[in-house]
Design an enzyme around this catalytic site. Structure first.
Site, short mmCIF file in Angstrom:
data_model
loop_
_atom_site.label_atom_id
_atom_site.label_comp_id
_atom_site.label_asym_id
_atom_site.label_seq_id
_atom_site.Cartn_x
_atom_site.Cartn_y
_atom_site.Cartn_z
N HIS A 64 88.63 52.92 34.93
CA HIS A 64 87.24 53.25 34.57
C HIS A 64 87.22 54.11 33.31
CE1 HIS A 64 82.99 54.42 35.57
NE2 HIS A 64 83.34 55.42 34.77
N GLU A 65 88.02 55.16 33.29
CA GLU A 65 88.02 56.06 32.14
C GLU A 65 88.60 55.37 30.90
OE1 GLU A 65 86.25 58.68 32.29
OE2 GLU A 65 85.98 58.41 34.44
N HIS A 68 85.92 53.41 29.09
CA HIS A 68 85.19 54.27 28.15
C HIS A 68 86.00 54.45 26.87
CE1 HIS A 68 82.00 55.51 30.87
NE2 HIS A 68 82.86 55.93 31.76
#
Length: 149
Positions: A64-65, A68
């Site tokens: 998820h990170e 980004h």
């Protein structure tokens, strides 16, 4: 487990792109699994997620990170609301939200019942049953279960 090496490995395996910035644990994170900082490109991760939810969930949070991270440096939409982010997150099987962490300092609830109308009350704190009555019928309250402290 060396966090920086692990994040670099996940980045190469799942995204096919290198991760070249800094990674660190951040014990102050409470309700989130990780954070991406666009200003300098580093990532923070919550160590409790790794300790309590295991490696599989933690890997999905790293993905998820990294979504980004990689989208930001490609100049695409890197925020949760952006289509690019949602599509990449789905493609790499990342988590949208971190699962709830088991709370070790939560107290068990005390359960009271009115003797007249059988209304039930759940409370974290003890109620003085000699002083307080039922809010519906003014009947006496009775402590049903006393959890072990």
């Amino acid at each position: 487990m060396k966090l920086t090496d692990y994040v670099k490995q996940v980045s190469l395996e799942d995204f096919g792109r290198p991760f070249i910035h800094h990674v660190q644990w951040n014990r102050r994170l409470r309700s989130t699994g990780g954070r991406f900082f666009p200003k300098d490109g580093h990532l923070d991760f919550n160590p409790k997620v790794y300790q309590k939810l295991g490696m599989e969930v933690f890997r999905k949070i790293v993905r998820h990170e990294l979504c980004h991270y990689h989208l930001y440096f490609q100049g695409k939409g890197y925020q949760h609301k952006d289509r690019d982010f949602k599509e990449l997150l789905k493609a790499v099987d990342g988590l949208r939200f971190v699962p709830s962490l088991p709370n070790s300092n939560s107290k068990p609830l005390k359960l009271y019942r009115c003797q007249s109308c059988q209304q039930r009350y759940q409370r974290k704190r003890r109620i003085d049953t000699k002083r307080y009555r039922c809010g519906l019928c003014r009947g006496k309250l009775l402590l049903i279960n006393q959890p072990e402290d």
